[in-house]
Design a protein around this motif. Structure first.
Motif, short mmCIF file in Angstrom:
data_model
loop_
_atom_site.label_atom_id
_atom_site.label_comp_id
_atom_site.label_asym_id
_atom_site.label_seq_id
_atom_site.Cartn_x
_atom_site.Cartn_y
_atom_site.Cartn_z
N SER A 19 0.98 -1.05 -0.14
CA SER A 19 -0.06 -0.15 0.08
C SER A 19 0.87 1.11 0.03
N GLY A 20 0.13 2.28 -0.73
CA GLY A 20 1.13 3.68 -0.80
C GLY A 20 0.57 4.69 0.12
N ALA B 209 6.87 6.36 4.79
CA ALA B 209 8.15 5.72 4.87
C ALA B 209 8.93 5.39 5.56
N GLU B 210 8.87 6.03 7.43
CA GLU B 210 9.83 5.68 8.30
C GLU B 210 9.02 4.40 8.43
N LYS B 211 7.58 4.39 8.74
CA LYS B 211 6.82 3.37 8.98
C LYS B 211 7.66 2.75 8.97
N ARG B 212 7.38 2.01 7.22
CA ARG B 212 7.63 1.23 6.03
C ARG B 212 8.19 0.62 6.82
N GLU B 213 9.78 1.41 6.26
CA GLU B 213 11.11 0.76 6.70
C GLU B 213 11.09 -0.24 8.17
N ALA B 214 10.47 0.63 9.26
CA ALA B 214 10.52 0.05 10.64
C ALA B 214 9.68 -1.61 10.42
N VAL B 215 8.38 -1.54 9.88
CA VAL B 215 8.18 -2.84 9.70
C VAL B 215 8.78 -4.17 8.51
#
Length: 347
Positions: free
Chosen positions: A27-28, A32-38
């Motif tokens: 999902s877009g 970005a920081e949350k995506r990288e953490a996941v």
């Protein structure tokens, strides 16, 4: 150790499960920081999404007019190294008969194809939620099983390479089988016996047993030619052997497919089998039993190896843990029409 869940990923990343789901779906709508953490948590934990569960979940959300798969059936992955060898048909039949009786279904994958296109050999079975995995035949890199063996029970069938701890091996007694066929040829009076050899631990065991049996009868350094265990490979190896000035009176091939290639080579050179040349294979495939082939070969109990592999896996599913064991099925020799005494009594 249980496999990590989406909840574990969420806790490691400090986010909600729903946000983890959004990231895994590409999902877009995620920063970005949350995506990288996941994604970092996924890597650290070695998390693999359950593709089967995800598919079922998505289907539940479909309108009633859309078709739905049955899903949810207990499944066992089967990773087969070579779909071209007909001996594996007998093994798969034995494997499936017991798995099916236990209410489980096989999901078959071609290891050779997966490797050629760069796919993870065993990972997809984890993604699909397989209960266990049976690996059939020689894999070029047994270490590829380490990760999957840490998650689900794994059994290796018809191979003798080293395996991870806790993995059972079910195979044929290759040394005994090679000794049976070599002693058969020696008993017929042959002394110039050559071997069309294979690869991997199985090929090595058969070659070493052939050479040891020949030495025990005072015949040192018998000729050996390697092949890739295919019909074409057997043909090429046999041509090289039969071109020798001290041409062998008998050939023992590592498997039936290579032996069929050796038969073709003998025919092209005008050698009658078994009058001018005896040939013997290994596997007792359906090809060896064709009337116009009628090949002397070693029966290494493919159906029984498959059943034993299934039994090992079912036992592991019921009682996880413990050291892996090696179980060997006893081979027998099937004497047919391609072997006989050497012309002129041999030398």
């Amino acid at each position: 150790m249980r496999p990590p869940t989406i909840r574990d990923v969420a806790e490691r990343a400090g986010v909600s499960k729903s946000l983890v789901s959004l990231v895994l779906r590409g999902s877009g709508q995620v920063r970005a920081e949350k995506r990288e953490a996941v994604l970092r948590a996924v890597r650290e934990l070695g998390y693999r999404p359950n593709a089967a569960a995800r598919s079922l979940s998505e289907q539940r959300a479909l309108p009633e007019s859309r078709p739905r798969s049955s899903g949810g059936s207990p499944m066992v992955g089967v990773l087969l190294n070579d779909l071209r060898n007909p001996w594996y048909v007998d093994l798969l039949d034995g494997l499936n008969s017991l798995l099916n009786a236990s209410g489980r279904h096989m999901l078959l994958a071609d290891a050779r194809l997966n490797r050629r296109v760069g796919h993870d050999l065993a990972g997809p079975f984890l993604d699909l939620g397989a209960d266990g995995l049976v690996v059939v035949g020689t894999l070029p890199d047994p270490a590829a099983l380490d990760a999957v063996a840490a998650r689900i029970p794994v059994v290796v069938a018809a191979a003798r390479e080293p395996v991870p701890a806790g993995v059972d091996v079910v195979a044929n007694d290759d040394e005994r089988g090679a000794r049976l066929v070599t002693e058969h040829l020696l008993g017929l009076g042959h002394r110039r016996i050559a071997h069309v050899a294979g690869y991997g631990a199985v090929g090595e065991l058969r070659r070493r047993s052939f050479e040891a049996t020949m030495r025990a009868h005072g015949l040192d350094r018998p000729p050996v030619e390697p092949c890739d265990m295919t019909e074409e490979g057997g043909y090429r190896a046999a041509v090289r052997l039969l071109a020798r000035p001290d041409r062998p009176t008998a050939l023992f091939a590592v498997n039936d497919m290579a032996c069929v290639g050796a038969l073709s080579a003998a025919g092209e050179l005008g050698l009658a089998v078994p009058r001018d040349l005896s040939v013997a294979g290994y596997d007792n495939t359906s090809v060896s039993r064709l009337r116009h082939v009628w090949l002397t070969t070693v029966d290494h109990a493919g159906h029984e190896v498959g059943r034993r592999a299934a039994r090992c896996l079912l036992d592991r599913l019921e009682r996880p843990g413990g050291e892996g064991r090696v179980r060997l099925a006893a081979p027998t020799l099937q004497v047919r029409g391609t072997t006989g005494p050497p012309r002129g009594g041999g030398d």
